[in-house]
Design an enzyme around this catalytic site. Sequence first.
Site, PDB file in Angstrom:
ATOM      1  N   ASP B 206      16.952   1.200 -22.411  1.00  0.00           N
ATOM      2  CA  ASP B 206      18.098   1.240 -23.332  1.00  0.00           C
ATOM      3  C   ASP B 206      18.487   2.676 -23.673  1.00  0.00           C
ATOM      4  O   ASP B 206      19.645   2.980 -23.935  1.00  0.00           O
ATOM      5  CB  ASP B 206      17.757   0.518 -24.652  1.00  0.00           C
ATOM      6  CG  ASP B 206      17.697  -0.990 -24.470  1.00  0.00           C
ATOM      7  OD1 ASP B 206      17.996  -1.472 -23.356  1.00  0.00           O
ATOM      8  OD2 ASP B 206      17.351  -1.688 -25.435  1.00  0.00           O
ATOM      9  N   SER B 221       7.400   3.916 -20.442  1.00  0.00           N
ATOM     10  CA  SER B 221       8.690   3.246 -20.565  1.00  0.00           C
ATOM     11  C   SER B 221       8.869   2.145 -19.523  1.00  0.00           C
ATOM     12  O   SER B 221       8.179   2.097 -18.508  1.00  0.00           O
ATOM     13  CB  SER B 221       9.764   4.327 -20.388  1.00  0.00           C
ATOM     14  OG  SER B 221      11.031   3.790 -20.195  1.00  0.00           O
ATOM     15  N   TYR B 476      11.680  -9.197 -26.812  1.00  0.00           N
ATOM     16  CA  TYR B 476      12.288  -8.019 -27.428  1.00  0.00           C
ATOM     17  C   TYR B 476      13.072  -8.477 -28.665  1.00  0.00           C
ATOM     18  O   TYR B 476      14.078  -9.154 -28.535  1.00  0.00           O
ATOM     19  CB  TYR B 476      13.218  -7.381 -26.403  1.00  0.00           C
ATOM     20  CG  TYR B 476      13.737  -5.999 -26.749  1.00  0.00           C
ATOM     21  CD1 TYR B 476      13.298  -4.892 -26.038  1.00  0.00           C
ATOM     22  CD2 TYR B 476      14.673  -5.807 -27.753  1.00  0.00           C
ATOM     23  CE1 TYR B 476      13.788  -3.620 -26.320  1.00  0.00           C
ATOM     24  CE2 TYR B 476      15.150  -4.539 -28.055  1.00  0.00           C
ATOM     25  CZ  TYR B 476      14.707  -3.452 -27.329  1.00  0.00           C
ATOM     26  OH  TYR B 476      15.188  -2.198 -27.614  1.00  0.00           O
TER      27      TYR B 476
END
Lengths: 556, 556
Positions: B206, B221, B476
């Site tokens: 993102d 990440s 998420y």
Amino acid sequence: MTTVKHMKWWGWGVEGVQFEYHNKPNFAPFVKEAVDLDLEVEPADIDAPDLDRLRLPDSLISAAQLARLTELVGDAHVTTERLERVTHTYGKSIRDLLRLRDGSIARVPDVVVYPGTEAEVQQIVDLAVDQDAVLIPFGGGTNISGSLEPLPEETRPIISLDLGRMNRVLEVDEQSGLARVQAGTLGPDLEEQLGDRGWTMGHFPDSFTHSTLGGWVATRSSGMQSDKYGDIAEITRGLRVVVPRRTLVIRPLPGTSTGPSVREMILGSEGRLGVITEVTVQIHRLPTERQVLGYLFPDWQAGLAAMEEIASSDASPSVTRVSDARETGFSFATRKKGKKVSGAVSAALMKVLERKGWDLEKLCLSFIGYEGSKRHVGYEKNLVRQIVRKHGGILLGKGPGTLYDQKKFDTPYIRDFLLDRGAAADVSETAAPWSRLRDLYAGTVAAANAAYREIGVRGWIMCHLSHSEHSGACLYFTFAFRHDDNDPIGRYEVVKTAIQQAFIDNGGTLSHHHAVGREHAPWIEQDLSPAGADMLRGLFESVDPKRNLNPGKIVF
Amino acid sequence: MTTVKHMKWWGWGVEGVQFEYHNKPNFAPFVKEAVDLDLEVEPADIDAPDLDRLRLPDSLISAAQLARLTELVGDAHVTTERLERVTHTYGKSIRDLLRLRDGSIARVPDVVVYPGTEAEVQQIVDLAVDQDAVLIPFGGGTNISGSLEPLPEETRPIISLDLGRMNRVLEVDEQSGLARVQAGTLGPDLEEQLGDRGWTMGHFPDSFTHSTLGGWVATRSSGMQSDKYGDIAEITRGLRVVVPRRTLVIRPLPGTSTGPSVREMILGSEGRLGVITEVTVQIHRLPTERQVLGYLFPDWQAGLAAMEEIASSDASPSVTRVSDARETGFSFATRKKGKKVSGAVSAALMKVLERKGWDLEKLCLSFIGYEGSKRHVGYEKNLVRQIVRKHGGILLGKGPGTLYDQKKFDTPYIRDFLLDRGAAADVSETAAPWSRLRDLYAGTVAAANAAYREIGVRGWIMCHLSHSEHSGACLYFTFAFRHDDNDPIGRYEVVKTAIQQAFIDNGGTLSHHHAVGREHAPWIEQDLSPAGADMLRGLFESVDPKRNLNPGKIVF
């Protein structure tokens, strides 16, 4: 005593099974040509070495320690018998076998214990630390990198902790494709317990029949079908590891960002951080369809180029493997009388290839595996077919693949057969980016041949590519030479050293899936840089400041 | 001064870009309903906070140290300016933004340096160790886990080492699919340099537009297309890391069995083991065909079940994502006036679905991505179509996916927009085995709602599943509540703590891809067990005994 079965103490596999060459007419001429060894001359003595003639150091375990261990795990599960102590001394590297046959055993474990539970493992680990003893975990004993051997100079009592009784699949999470399994479970036991329920872990290293899950994790093992199932580092999701005073628990997770990966610290730790007792592994439903197809390439460069292109294509086969011309010759030489490698690799085919302009001396045999639904296997095969064709290869069909599947775990028996007759054989494997593989191959072959010249023998080295990844692959070398009982270990070291150094010098790692142990430790600083090796030292030191846990392995 | 660009010091993204809601007719009613915030009431002051009114502690860097740093990197690349020091203090978590707006800055870096070469980095690291200063590496500053902030109680000089000048792709190995890239390279710069040559790294978190390769590695990440390209741990093959006195070099390898993985120790190390200067990453040729398709499922359970089945099927899409009903509602609420999410999600379609018996309140929007040859994309889409259909889902088509692709990096701007108007929003993500995801989801939503009751607000929590792996996936969560400038950080902590604890209690990890930092460190012992946390402590201590390297992160 214990019901845990082991391989024979002086060689690979179980008693009574051996390589048979009389039914393979091409084998003796091949060996004569390759390493100048005449199989027709029967060796003077190929009986098993005599255990009673071995001189073992006395056990250093004290009566009190022995009593305490017996109290912990029960009388039936502690032993100081000669056979047990010798069996737990080494793995099965050529160096190990030579030493055992030679009676060169500087140090053996002083006691072997077979705990039945994690709680017992904890008490043994704590006892080792409290009493300043050395603890060496033992799985199947197949290691070829010296990960198991006691240090010759060790003056403290040495406990071999054999996980063999902890051999069950404890839990299957069918929804997640995960199984919780005890670390001492042997390959066949694991696959049988999973297979009964319709699942497979898909991990098939060469050692599969005699190695354990815990051993695979402790040495960062990789199986023949890693292209699909991943290597053990990927398969391993959760862990339980007994460390001094407590148990490390890594919960099964598909991914996480919790700092440096502790899971990846246990993988490859070779007993230096504790004893792995349970592993939660990825499992897959047995595929509807499974095929391993044989292919032929006109030469090694064409085979490599095809594997490289498959790796970056849309295809995702379960096995990718191509042998160089020498290994192809070896495969053909182990064919049984009257049996073709398959109907396809016939004399007639050879004639056809010759007419097409192929140099039959350069032929390279390849295996590519497919799994999934029938339709998916068809789709994948078609993708691969186009790439194989582009690089001049041809499809042989299912025959060679079926044979490969049947024979894939037998190679170590050939090694013992040769050893009985005066030739030493071993394997060394590495991995590197695709762009380095050609030089890595040429450099390694050249280094081995230079080493053979140095020790004055006609030596052999052959290779296959396997374990394809996006950015590179594994090159797996097998080498052999006649030792004539003339300093075989010293000569082995010359060859092995040359090969390892060629790996490093050509961008390869010291080992792709056989761990570091003592055999490869001299190259660890070249592989990881001194700063990397020091991080390993720092990690080990922090968990095990008195060096009770399998000291001297990975980094000296 | 420096040419390195940063985000605005008090919020996400660049000056002048902001979320616009007037052209989205459903947005204001949605926000009113979700968090009881009336957007029609313009807030009193939404000007940028005033830097001049911030009270900063005086710089602790000595004149001699400053002179030395200037000598090392040049006058243009060392600064003690207020704006630079503030910009390098925090990342962009909601806690960070609240503290900056509130002027709560206990400690800021005393100096910011921009080295241009690895040799300069080495000298800065050595200076920090020699002078007992603290060194905090800085990439794009997007971190939301407190990985960047100086410890409030720190009394030693703090150096922020900004990698922003080291932003080039150094080498592309097209044969291996590898690129050697400087750690300070921002996402768009990296993809542009690779894209010019026909390649992509395929890593799109993102934060992509403002984060760097080194930051991705340091925080483990994971990008939106990790299903195909892998997360950063898989993409990262080789590393160069400046540690005190020397450089750690991990050569690019497809696999290795060299003991505990040092590569995986650097991944997620958040500056505690040194400064990452170069990364060799896997790259892929830009695919011929790329499609992200939108789907609708009748409810969350159906969506989950479909994702689960896709993960164990023969299909291998590049993106798998399904939103819960609340996140689906949020997506619909951000539609522009007169613009449907696509032609397919029309009022007419809704009517059809209603007639089919769908509860429109429970609709779940899904995106699934495909890459490869045109034929391969067709094959994959077909495999997925059957699974989607089996679980009652329908295909929407390309429209929503195209929109998702365009808008995917914009969400943080909405957060800032809400913050300006009195609502705090943040994200927390986790991962767990498939069998745990339903309880994990329900437990987390319940925990958040209980926390909202505790702090007396109408709060919001929504979720999507993404990053599917064989044995599980990431959940998420995005959460928001009206803070009314009434102890927003304290109230945030109540909600955040409840969510994190629900993760751990339901088999999830503390974070799937946002790292540990300070924000998640309280849960590290529950995630890794105390023995695992101590291994991290031991590792850090061995490399950095005086705690000069970003102390206090990951483990306290």
